[in-house]
Design an enzyme around this catalytic site. Structure first.
Site, PDB file in Angstrom:
ATOM      1  N   ARG A  11       5.535  -0.018  -5.478  1.00 43.91           N
ATOM      2  CA  ARG A  11       4.938  -1.086  -4.613  1.00 43.91           C
ATOM      3  C   ARG A  11       4.178  -2.067  -5.170  1.00 43.91           C
ATOM      4  O   ARG A  11       3.916  -3.265  -4.232  1.00 43.91           O
ATOM      5  CB  ARG A  11       4.712  -0.141  -3.471  1.00 43.91           C
ATOM      6  CG  ARG A  11       5.470   0.586  -2.845  1.00 43.91           C
ATOM      7  CD  ARG A  11       4.793   1.838  -1.733  1.00 43.91           C
ATOM      8  NE  ARG A  11       5.868   2.310  -0.816  1.00 43.91           N
ATOM      9  CZ  ARG A  11       5.740   2.008   0.361  1.00 43.91           C
ATOM     10  NH1 ARG A  11       4.938   1.346   0.826  1.00 43.91           N
ATOM     11  NH2 ARG A  11       6.760   2.689   1.106  1.00 43.91           N
ATOM     12  N   HIS A  35      31.179 -32.108  20.506  1.00 45.54           N
ATOM     13  CA  HIS A  35      31.910 -33.074  19.656  1.00 45.54           C
ATOM     14  C   HIS A  35      33.167 -32.323  18.725  1.00 45.54           C
ATOM     15  O   HIS A  35      33.402 -32.650  17.874  1.00 45.54           O
ATOM     16  CB  HIS A  35      30.932 -33.503  18.489  1.00 45.54           C
ATOM     17  CG  HIS A  35      29.756 -34.357  19.266  1.00 45.54           C
ATOM     18  ND1 HIS A  35      30.105 -35.690  19.442  1.00 45.54           N
ATOM     19  CD2 HIS A  35      28.414 -34.083  19.414  1.00 45.54           C
ATOM     20  CE1 HIS A  35      28.705 -36.012  20.232  1.00 45.54           C
ATOM     21  NE2 HIS A  35      27.960 -35.146  20.175  1.00 45.54           N
ATOM     22  N   ASN A  54      -2.025   1.895   5.889  1.00 46.94           N
ATOM     23  CA  ASN A  54      -0.969   0.973   5.425  1.00 46.94           C
ATOM     24  C   ASN A  54      -0.597  -0.039   6.539  1.00 46.94           C
ATOM     25  O   ASN A  54      -0.224   0.608   7.578  1.00 46.94           O
ATOM     26  CB  ASN A  54       0.390   1.569   4.904  1.00 46.94           C
ATOM     27  CG  ASN A  54       1.596   0.800   4.389  1.00 46.94           C
ATOM     28  OD1 ASN A  54       1.223  -0.400   4.322  1.00 46.94           O
ATOM     29  ND2 ASN A  54       2.507   1.262   4.254  1.00 46.94           N
ATOM     30  N   GLY A  55      -0.697  -1.374   6.525  1.00 45.98           N
ATOM     31  CA  GLY A  55      -0.414  -2.112   7.488  1.00 45.98           C
ATOM     32  C   GLY A  55      -1.524  -3.281   7.860  1.00 45.98           C
ATOM     33  O   GLY A  55      -2.491  -3.200   7.096  1.00 45.98           O
ATOM     34  N   GLU A  79      23.118 -17.820  10.332  1.00 51.12           N
ATOM     35  CA  GLU A  79      22.502 -16.967   9.892  1.00 51.12           C
ATOM     36  C   GLU A  79      23.493 -15.761  10.859  1.00 51.12           C
ATOM     37  O   GLU A  79      23.916 -14.747  10.011  1.00 51.12           O
ATOM     38  CB  GLU A  79      21.286 -16.684   9.673  1.00 51.12           C
ATOM     39  CG  GLU A  79      20.899 -15.237   9.555  1.00 51.12           C
ATOM     40  CD  GLU A  79      21.204 -14.862   7.893  1.00 51.12           C
ATOM     41  OE1 GLU A  79      21.874 -15.393   7.501  1.00 51.12           O
ATOM     42  OE2 GLU A  79      20.973 -13.632   7.762  1.00 51.12           O
ATOM     43  N   GLU A 107      30.265 -11.126   7.773  1.00 49.64           N
ATOM     44  CA  GLU A 107      30.222 -10.119   6.651  1.00 49.64           C
ATOM     45  C   GLU A 107      30.536  -9.048   6.781  1.00 49.64           C
ATOM     46  O   GLU A 107      31.052  -8.171   5.962  1.00 49.64           O
ATOM     47  CB  GLU A 107      29.238 -10.850   5.753  1.00 49.64           C
ATOM     48  CG  GLU A 107      27.915 -10.633   5.894  1.00 49.64           C
ATOM     49  CD  GLU A 107      26.756 -11.167   4.933  1.00 49.64           C
ATOM     50  OE1 GLU A 107      27.142 -11.091   3.776  1.00 49.64           O
ATOM     51  OE2 GLU A 107      25.680 -11.217   5.239  1.00 49.64           O
ATOM     52  N   LYS A 128      26.331  -7.697  -4.110  1.00 50.97           N
ATOM     53  CA  LYS A 128      24.661  -7.784  -3.810  1.00 50.97           C
ATOM     54  C   LYS A 128      24.252  -9.160  -4.454  1.00 50.97           C
ATOM     55  O   LYS A 128      23.268  -9.964  -4.109  1.00 50.97           O
ATOM     56  CB  LYS A 128      23.853  -6.652  -3.938  1.00 50.97           C
ATOM     57  CG  LYS A 128      22.213  -6.744  -3.431  1.00 50.97           C
ATOM     58  CD  LYS A 128      22.365  -6.777  -2.225  1.00 50.97           C
ATOM     59  CE  LYS A 128      20.816  -7.355  -1.462  1.00 50.97           C
ATOM     60  NZ  LYS A 128      20.996  -7.870  -0.130  1.00 50.97           N
ATOM     61  N   TRP A 150      -2.980  -2.659  -1.627  1.00 51.52           N
ATOM     62  CA  TRP A 150      -2.688  -3.985  -2.253  1.00 51.52           C
ATOM     63  C   TRP A 150      -3.369  -4.872  -1.110  1.00 51.52           C
ATOM     64  O   TRP A 150      -3.017  -4.681   0.078  1.00 51.52           O
ATOM     65  CB  TRP A 150      -1.238  -4.340  -1.837  1.00 51.52           C
ATOM     66  CG  TRP A 150      -0.641  -5.635  -2.243  1.00 51.52           C
ATOM     67  CD1 TRP A 150      -1.000  -7.011  -1.774  1.00 51.52           C
ATOM     68  CD2 TRP A 150       0.361  -6.068  -2.896  1.00 51.52           C
ATOM     69  NE1 TRP A 150      -0.504  -7.832  -2.314  1.00 51.52           N
ATOM     70  CE2 TRP A 150       0.542  -7.245  -3.143  1.00 51.52           C
ATOM     71  CE3 TRP A 150       1.421  -5.396  -3.852  1.00 51.52           C
ATOM     72  CZ2 TRP A 150       1.396  -7.901  -4.014  1.00 51.52           C
ATOM     73  CZ3 TRP A 150       2.443  -5.727  -4.620  1.00 51.52           C
ATOM     74  CH2 TRP A 150       2.236  -7.233  -4.718  1.00 51.52           C
ATOM     75  N   LYS A 183      26.286 -13.299   9.309  1.00 43.95           N
ATOM     76  CA  LYS A 183      25.879 -11.760   9.278  1.00 43.95           C
ATOM     77  C   LYS A 183      27.193 -10.943  10.006  1.00 43.95           C
ATOM     78  O   LYS A 183      27.586 -10.183   9.472  1.00 43.95           O
ATOM     79  CB  LYS A 183      24.665 -11.629  10.128  1.00 43.95           C
ATOM     80  CG  LYS A 183      23.785 -10.368   9.632  1.00 43.95           C
ATOM     81  CD  LYS A 183      22.724 -10.646   8.331  1.00 43.95           C
ATOM     82  CE  LYS A 183      23.471 -11.360   7.075  1.00 43.95           C
ATOM     83  NZ  LYS A 183      22.409 -11.731   6.216  1.00 43.95           N
ATOM     84  N   CYS A 233       0.860  -1.315  -0.256  1.00 45.92           N
ATOM     85  CA  CYS A 233      -0.202   0.011  -0.079  1.00 45.92           C
ATOM     86  C   CYS A 233       0.934   1.429  -0.036  1.00 45.92           C
ATOM     87  O   CYS A 233       2.014   1.212   0.498  1.00 45.92           O
ATOM     88  CB  CYS A 233      -0.829  -0.093   1.354  1.00 45.92           C
ATOM     89  SG  CYS A 233      -2.001  -1.489   1.416  1.00 45.92           S
TER      90      CYS A 233
END
Ligand code: F6R
Length: 606
Positions: free
Chosen positions: A27, A502, A98-99, A479, A486, A601, A74, A483, A2
């Protein structure tokens, strides 16, 4: 997604509103509408489909008001038909939104019982009726909005105009972005600075919990507690750019903070929120007939597949192979004819993922993809594309794309569970409800970054950092380590907590921070046992959890508190703390957060 615009202008605003909405077309939307104030009364025009339909309508039935709001919708609650298009209104107020208002059902039931006449299926309409109730009880618009905001749960942005108040617009932000544009004797609002670019380059961004009372002469911004606050007005570069950083120092910070909104939009796309059901596009396969699902991707997208493996196996009883695409493509694996393969990629251009997809096509698999860039090669070569609605991700380190991928995969896992007879209506409603609450929990985590800033000081001195987790928290540990590596260039590894003894336990001493991802779920006690092994070797424990740290019996050096959520959605929510640990550590260490060394990217080479 939206889009919201608003103008307190010097002349008629309907055309300006439509122009601004055009800049938000990227959007995506399925209907549009505007409302203006004419002789103190609210006039509204709405149309299904593209903005040109609204433009045509305005030619035939023009609006002449000099203050107004507009919206591209939307569809979330209710079909994409004119009756559900925004603005929603009563005689007294018009609202664009919106939301998602999570508690709209309860609010609507109460309002209906009081006799409020509803004319749409949307969650938004409750806001118009709540404000009207307050206005009719004698409150002025400012007090009526303040009172109403206190009733709303969820992540949202709002803009409102009021009958009889030509020089007034009230806006609010809770999890969905909203920008205010400052003109000369006129004022503007928009979902982002891109919408405002033709009008002004002087833009302020509201922060979460803010609400603002706007007149042509200026703006009074208040925080959640009603205290007056200042938000910096800065020159926006949006006219020349497709995206900007808003008030944030880095794209990565902005993208981390966008997650409540973009996850909300992605959920709205794949869920029937009115009935607590999943609602996916037609798939070229019947999950009840699939015997094995193959998932592959690279990097962060691979970790979203790894989480999904747990989901499909636990909630759909569907066996899953999960592979790093660069390995998968050369494994020459034999695949059953008619099987299903799913590829996950933000860019949709990652060379190894694309090669794996082509391998599966050759093996006559049904090919599904989850991508953020819908025009990409992976999208074009798939039988079915399940888009993530994250919007452009500029920071090289993937954040919002990851949680949007998880969102789509969670919905798909529920759909598979339904098709396979594992998930009945009650369980489906329970899981969908848990998903719907995710944006709110994310917004709560993002509200206080101080513990992450403090932790960054000690982490920056570490030689190695370990991340531990069990179940779906294991991929989140992986992850988290990726993060941190990187963007801060610190050495970090993620392990399944049960693997510690182990091998990796040999690394532990008083100089090694161990970040334990431990939601209070059925595996919590097991993870606590592993924490105790760390504590016994004087490792520094950083606990990311909803549990009371004293209940672990270990000395916890830093506690990063997370709201208690349904076990199904923990990876979506716990992704944020690990992103913020990495972000603040990198900022503290002064690295190039958005463009870390050696990284690109979109990885279009092997
Ligand atoms: C890490 C990161 C990368 C990407 C990987 C796949 O933060 O962004 O690991 O996830 O390069 O990229 P996509 O998703 O574009 O296929």
């Amino acid at each position: 997604m939206c889009g919201i615009v608003g103008v307190l202008g010097k002349g008629p605003v309907a055309e300006l509103l439509v122009d601004a909405l055009k800049r938000l077309e990227y959007r995506g939307y399925d209907s549009a509408g505007v409302a203006t104030l004419e002789n103190g009364q609210i006039g509204r025009r709405r149309a299904e489909g593209k903005l040109r339909n609204l433009e045509e309508l305005l030619k035939v039935e023009p609006l002449h008001g000099t203050s107004g709001i507009g919206h591209t919708r939307w569809a979330t609650h209710g079909k994409p038909v004119e009756a559900n298009a925004h603005p929603h209104m009563t005689d007294d107020v018009a609202v664009v939104h919106n939301g998602i208002i999570e508690n709209f059902r309860e609010l609507k039931a109460q309002l209906v019982a009081e006799g409020a006449p509803f004319s749409s299926d949307t969650d938004t309409e409750v806001i118009a009726h709540l404000i009207t109730r307050e206005l009719r009880a004698g409150k002025d618009p400012v007090a009526a909005v303040y009172q109403t905001l206190a009733h709303l749960q969820g992540a949202f942005a709002l803009a409102m105009i009021f009958r009889g108040y030509d020089d007034l617009m009230i806006v609010a932000r809770q999890g969905s972005p909203l920008a205010i544009g400052y003109g000369d004797g006129e004022m503007f609002v928009g979902s982002d600075a891109i919408a405002l670019a033709p009008f002004t380059d002087q833009v302020a961004y509201l922060e979460d919990g803010d609400w603002a009372v706007i007149t042509r002469e200026g703006v009074a911004i208040h925080d959640r507690q009603g205290q007056s606050v200042e938000r910096p007005v800065a020159k926006s570069l949006a006219a020349g750019l497709v995206v900007d950083k808003g008030n944030y120092r880095h794209f990565m910070a902005k993208e981390i903070h966008e997650q409540p909104e973009v996850v909300g939009h992605t959920l709205a796309h794949y869920l029937d929120l009115a009935n607590y059901q999943v609602s996916l596009p037609d798939l070229p396969l019947d999950f009840s007939q699939v015997t094995r699902l193959s998932l592959s991707a690279c990097g962060t997208a691979f970790y979203s597949c790894f989480v999904a493996k747990y989901w499909f196996e636990r909630w759909a009883k569907l066996p899953v192979d999960v592979d790093i695409a660069s390995e998968f493509r050369y494994r020459e694996i034999a695949m059953d004819q008619g099987g299903a393969a799913l590829f996950v990629s933000q860019s949709g251009e990652t060379a190894d993922t694309l090669a794996s997809l082509r391998y599966c096509r050759d093996q006559r698999q049904h090919v599904l993809s989850v991508v953020n860039v819908q025009e990409s090669s992976i999208a074009r070569e798939s039988d079915v594309v399940l888009p993530t609605l994250g919007g452009p991700e500029i920071g090289v380190a993937s954040t919002k794309a990851f949680t949007c991928q998880l969102t789509v995969l969670a919905c798909l896992a529920i759909a598979a569970g339904k098709a396979r007879g594992v998930i009945g209506p009650e369980l489906e409603a329970e899981l969908v409800k848990a998903l719907v609450e995710v944006p709110r929990h994310m917004a709560t985590i993002l509200r206080d970054e101080t513990p992450y800033e403090t932790l960054a000081h000690s982490l920056s001195k570490a030689r190695d950092v370990l991340y531990l987790g069990r179940g779906t928290s294991y991929p989140i540990a992986l992850e988290g380590a990726l993060k941190l590596k990187e963007i801060s260039y610190l050495h970090a590894e993620g392990y399944a907590a049960g693997e510690l003894k182990h091998g990796p336990i040999a690394l532990i001493d008083e100089g090694v921070p161990v970040i334990v991802i431990a939601p209070r779920d059925n595996l919590f006690d097991k993870t606590v046992s592993n924490m105790q092994e760390v504590a016994a070797r004087e490792g520094k424990i950083i606990l990311v959890s909803d549990a009371d740290p004293t209940s672990t019996g270990c000395a916890v050096q830093t506690m990063l508190r997370v709201p208690t959520v349904h076990p199904f959605v923990t990876p979506l929510v716990y992704a944020l703390p690990v992103q913020m640990i990495a972000y603040h550590t990198a900022v503290f260490m002064g690295t190039d957060v958005d463009q870390p060394r050696n990284l690109a990217k979109s990885v279009t080479v092997e």
